[in-house]
Design a protein around this motif. Structure first.
Motif, short mmCIF file in Angstrom:
data_model
loop_
_atom_site.label_atom_id
_atom_site.label_comp_id
_atom_site.label_asym_id
_atom_site.label_seq_id
_atom_site.Cartn_x
_atom_site.Cartn_y
_atom_site.Cartn_z
N ALA A 84 0.83 -1.21 0.00
CA ALA A 84 0.00 0.00 0.00
C ALA A 84 0.86 1.26 0.00
O ALA A 84 0.56 2.23 -0.70
CB ALA A 84 -0.92 -0.01 1.22
N THR A 140 -6.07 3.75 -0.69
CA THR A 140 -5.94 2.33 -0.36
C THR A 140 -5.56 2.14 1.10
O THR A 140 -6.11 1.28 1.79
CB THR A 140 -4.89 1.67 -1.27
OG1 THR A 140 -5.26 1.86 -2.63
CG2 THR A 140 -4.79 0.18 -0.98
N SER A 200 -8.02 0.28 3.85
CA SER A 200 -7.60 -0.92 4.58
C SER A 200 -7.63 -0.71 6.08
O SER A 200 -7.89 -1.63 6.85
CB SER A 200 -6.19 -1.34 4.13
OG SER A 200 -5.24 -0.36 4.49
N PHE A 255 -10.42 4.34 -4.46
CA PHE A 255 -9.39 3.46 -3.92
C PHE A 255 -9.53 3.26 -2.42
O PHE A 255 -9.15 2.20 -1.91
CB PHE A 255 -8.00 3.98 -4.30
CG PHE A 255 -7.59 3.57 -5.67
CD1 PHE A 255 -6.76 2.48 -5.86
CD2 PHE A 255 -8.05 4.24 -6.79
CE1 PHE A 255 -6.39 2.07 -7.13
CE2 PHE A 255 -7.69 3.84 -8.07
CZ PHE A 255 -6.86 2.75 -8.24
N GLY A 292 -10.08 -0.35 -0.91
CA GLY A 292 -9.30 -0.76 0.25
C GLY A 292 -10.16 -1.40 1.32
O GLY A 292 -9.67 -2.22 2.10
N PRO A 349 -2.93 -3.36 -2.28
CA PRO A 349 -3.74 -2.66 -3.24
C PRO A 349 -3.88 -3.42 -4.53
O PRO A 349 -3.08 -4.27 -4.83
CB PRO A 349 -2.97 -1.36 -3.45
CG PRO A 349 -1.57 -1.72 -3.16
CD PRO A 349 -1.59 -2.81 -2.13
#
Length: 401
Positions: A137, A252, A256, A304, A308, A400
């Motif tokens: 990432a 991302t 996450s 993104f 994520g 990613p």
């Protein structure tokens, strides 16, 4: 132990940077090699093709070898092939060197995941896995923009830089890691290949990996020509394209980090995936029609960040399909991702040239996301068990697309 954690992070950071680097450089390389827009995407696709094909065999083969040796040799191959990209005198030479770099990465990355449980104490395995995922990432957030800025001096500089860094890492890995000898006999190594059979025989697994293919096909197609589109639409120089790409990586990382929270807030991981993928599909369709660069940047950040959230949950669902072959599932997922990105690079070039530019790519990506979501839902992949697995997987940063 901290030196091992740092080593694994930097290895995945370099591999991630090299994976994503071509996208912002695509307009420059297209001009450099005098290649058509329709064929330029193969400079992306060659890398992912090599990684996709060899990921299926690299893991099972390396189970019978000293993992430190495989890792060091993989890094050496990665260093040489990536550095050679900076010396490429033409389009086909670049494609060849990118193919070799992808093959080298396919042998290198699995050794990171397989080595962590061996060299790290049990209490630190999960954290170290998360740090290694974070390297991927971070590559998108920082490595790709830095590579783009280096390329403003000359397009070859980032390739040489990554190659030299990988060469240094190979030396560090050789001295820092212990020997990691195989625990399986030759016969058992052959049996590892048969572990793909249960996945082929399972309808839920087939649906899961088909949905995963569509998910990466949609996101990979949109990403492949993002730099080219921004250069054409907004007349952005290479350095500014890299700056915009930084926001993709930030998205991302953000997604996450909040994936587990989003799943809890929306009730289930299934709901989180359904809502997230529907929103991304809509944004892919709308974004090519935006007329201002700030609006495009914000749209990319949202896309993104949302992806994520999705990827950790989906990976948790896939790895919960069969707990006894999670390593095989991870290898197949990696191969599926790179295969989808290879197809996406080819599709992006065709759509961009023949079917109305980036707007057609947006529609194609939205359709892929819709197909992916439908396949997950109707295939029963996002079950209550997958919900639990997704939440557990989401507790650590993920790679990613």
């Amino acid at each position: 132990m901290r030196k091992h954690t740092a080593l694994f992070f930097v290895i995945m950071f370099l591999i991630g940077t090299d994976t994503f680097l071509i996208s912002p450089l695509l307009p420059t390389l297209q001009t450099q090699f005098g290649v058509s827009t329709g064929h330029a995407g193969w400079m992306l696709g060659a890398y992912t093709l090599g990684s996709a094909v060899f990921a299926l065999i690299a893991g099972p083969l390396s189970d019978g070898w000293n993992r430190r040796t495989v890792l060091v040799c993989g890094l050496l191959g990665f260093a040489v092939s990536t550095a050679l990209c900076g010396f490429a005198g033409g389009f086909w030479a670049m494609c060849l060197f990118r193919l070799l770099a992808g093959i080298s990465a396919a042998f290198t990355a699995p050794q990171v995941w397989a080595s962590i449980p061996v060299v790290m104490p049990p209490a630190r395995i999960g954290k170290t896995m998360g740090v290694a995922f974070g390297g991927l990432a971070a590559a998108q957030a920082f490595g790709v923009p830095i590579g783009s800025w280096l390329a403003t001096a000359d397009w070859s500089v980032p390739f040489w830089t990554i190659g030299i860094a990988a060469l240094v890492l190979a030396a560090v890995a050789f001295f820092a890691l212990p020997d990691i000898k195989p625990a399986a006999s030759a016969g058992e190594r052959t049996a590892i290949l048969r572990r793909y059979v249960p996945l082929i025989a399972s309808g839920k697994a087939r649906s899961g990996f088909l949905g995963y293919l569509f998910l990466h096909l949609g996101s990979g197609t949109a990403f492949a020509f993002a730099g080219k589109w921004m250069a054409d639409r907004f007349a952005l120089p290479l350095g500014q394209i890299g700056t915009v790409m930084m926001f993709l990586g930030f998205g991302t990382l953000l997604g996450s980090m909040i994936s587990s929270y989003a799943a809890r807030k929306l009730g289930t991981a299934t709901t989180a995936v359904a809502v997230s993928m529907s929103m991304v599909a809509a944004l892919y369709a709308v974004m090519p029609h935006l007329t201002s660069l700030p609006a495009v940047t914000i749209a990319y950040l949202i896309i993104f960040a949302t992806l994520g959230i999705v990827f950790p949950i989906v990976m948790g669902a896939l790895t919960s399909l069969n707990a006894s072959i999670r390593g095989t599932i991870s290898s197949l997922a990696n191969s599926t991702m790179n295969g989808a990105n290879t197809l996406g690079a080819w599709a992006a070039g065709l759509l961009y040239v023949q079917f109305g530019g980036y707007a057609s790519i947006g529609i194609f990506s939205a359709a892929c996301l819709a197909l992916s979501l439908g396949t997950f839902l109707f295939g029963g992949v996002l079950s209550p068990n997958a919900d639990r697995a997704g939440r557990e997987s989401a507790s650590a940063p993920q790679a990613p697309s």
